[in-house]
Design an enzyme around this catalytic site. Structure first.
Site, PDB file in Angstrom:
ATOM      1  N   TYR A 100       0.863  -1.182   0.000  1.00 11.14           N
ATOM      2  CA  TYR A 100       0.000   0.000   0.000  1.00 11.14           C
ATOM      3  C   TYR A 100       0.907   1.244   0.000  1.00 11.14           C
ATOM      4  CZ  TYR A 100      -3.274   3.460   1.750  1.00 11.14           C
ATOM      5  OH  TYR A 100      -4.040   4.583   1.918  1.00 11.14           O
ATOM      6  N   ASP A 172      -0.233  -7.329   6.578  1.00 11.54           N
ATOM      7  CA  ASP A 172      -1.357  -6.437   6.290  1.00 11.54           C
ATOM      8  C   ASP A 172      -2.422  -7.296   5.611  1.00 11.54           C
ATOM      9  OD1 ASP A 172      -3.171  -4.671   5.133  1.00 11.54           O
ATOM     10  OD2 ASP A 172      -1.652  -3.163   4.652  1.00 11.54           O
TER      11      ASP A 172
END
Ligand SMILES: *Cc1c(COP(=O)(O)O)cnc(C)c1O
Length: 381
Positions: A100, A172
């Site tokens: 990300y 994540d």
């Protein structure tokens, strides 16, 4: 208890005051005490330290990851920051090369200046990962499936390599959600979520979480909430607690719709390539089939056309809204190179295989015929 039961009930004990089925929104900053330093309920003296609505959510999120401990933060990035704050100057962190964008930006801007060293590797390549871990490492930071290329890292194998090197392993889990993937059961030590996405599920809240079975780390993360203070408010906690009740139902619908759309795009004459782990020719398909319950609601594709035409396509859809973020019930379309991933230098983006014309879809739970019709008319335009 099975997942769907935990999603509805974990942390949701009936309220002792009135028997409310849903945990109340405890909109209070402080609590009356019986005597100095003697709160009515132990631990509840100030809402930065603890709030009952947040406690309910934390219990729920931990249960969904099969974890002993859950911690909610004011955003996904605040959760990541709380974990990275456990590092010390001189520590070495290995992380994936397709993270990300905001995670990258934080590592570079908030932690590198304090003397924490990052090695960026393709974590889907276990040889490259092993080489990076040859240098003493405190933490391995993984993301799978990745954003926006849906690359898949073998969590069990990567965690084993990191543990052999003495490193802690964090994952994540935002793209998969707890319903599709449980990293702790695959050997990871900490799971991070942007609950802003699938856990909340309705695009109405920003919130983050960390879950772990490690008691010593949990102690530090609880202290981090109290001492640094990036905690969510009770209303935000309530929204996510409301969201997770329907997580299994929503994820099944997201996956079902995304699979159909991936097939439709893969067969479309104007589409050059589709990135979806559910497609048999996706390089991570077999690993995803093993470590995930289903393949998720996110996919990306590249047109056989110019970057300009790709950008125009994102403005022609009528149901897919042109917007950043993901994981809500409504379908979204975006152009990562100029939107969510614009903070990554173009050279680095291209080196990671991110085409300048890439289009990303967050497939919602609308009727599949309407979604296919919308993409069909946008591709024809
Ligand atoms: C959105 C997102 C984040 C950041 O979370 P926020 O809640 O926006 O702070 C981190 N990781 C992934 C994969 C995300 O999609």
């Amino acid at each position: 208890m099975k997942f769907a039961t935990l999603a509805v009930h974990a942390g949701n004990a009936p309220d002792p005051a009135y028997g409310a089925v849903m945990p109340p929104i405890y909109a209070t900053s402080t609590y009356v005490q019986r005597a100095p330093a003697e709160p009515m309920v132990e631990g509840y003296d100030y809402s930065r330290a603890a709030n009952p609505t947040r406690s309910a959510l934390q219990e729920n999120l931990a249960a969904l990851e099969g974890a002993k401990h859950g911690f909610a933060f004011s955003s996904g990035l605040a959760a990541t920051h709380a974990l990275l704050s456990q590092m010390r100057p001189g520590d070495h962190v290995v992380c994936g090369n397709d993270l990300y964008g905001g995670t990258f930006r934080m590592f570079r801007s908030a932690f590198e200046p304090f003397g924490i060293e990052f090695s960026v590797v393709d974590t889907t390549d276990l040889k490259a990962l092993e080489q990076a871990l040859a240098k003493p490492t405190r933490l391995l930071w993984l993301e799978t499936p990745t954003n926006p290329l849906l690359r898949i890292t073998d969590l069990e194998a990567a965690a084993a390599l990191a543990h052999a090197a003495g490193a802690l392993v964090a994952c994540d889990n935002t793209f998969a959600s707890s319903y599709l993937q449980q990293p702790l059961t695959l050997g990871c030590d900490v799971v991070m979520h942007s609950a802003t996405k699938y856990l909340g599920g309705h695009s109405d809240v920003v919130l983050g979480a960390l879950c772990t079975n490690d008691d010593a780390l949990a102690e530090k993360l609880g202290f981090q909430q109290l001492s640094v203070g990036a905690v969510p408010g009770p209303f935000d906690c309530f929204l996510v607690l409301r969201g997770t009740k329907t997580l299994p139902l929503r994820m099944e619908a997201h996956c079902r719709n995304a699979r159909r759309i991936a097939g439709f795009l893969a067969d479309h004459s104007r589409v050059a390539s589709v990135f979806y782990p559910g497609l048999p020719d996706h390089p991570g398909h077999d690993i995803a089939a093993r470590q995930m319950r289903d393949f998720g609601g996110m996919l990306s594709f590249v047109l056989k056309a110019s970057v300009e035409e790709a950008k125009q396509l994102t403005t022609r859809t009528k149901i897919f809204a042109l917007a950043e973020s993901l994981g809500g019930v409504e379908s979204l379309i975006e152009h990562p190179p100029s939107m969510t991933h614009a903070s990554i230098p173009a050279e680095q983006r291209r080196a990671a295989g991110l085409d300048d014309g890439l289009i990303r879809l967050s497939v919602g739970i609308e009727d599949i015929d309407d979604l296919l019709g919308d993409l069909d008319q946008a591709l024809a335009g």
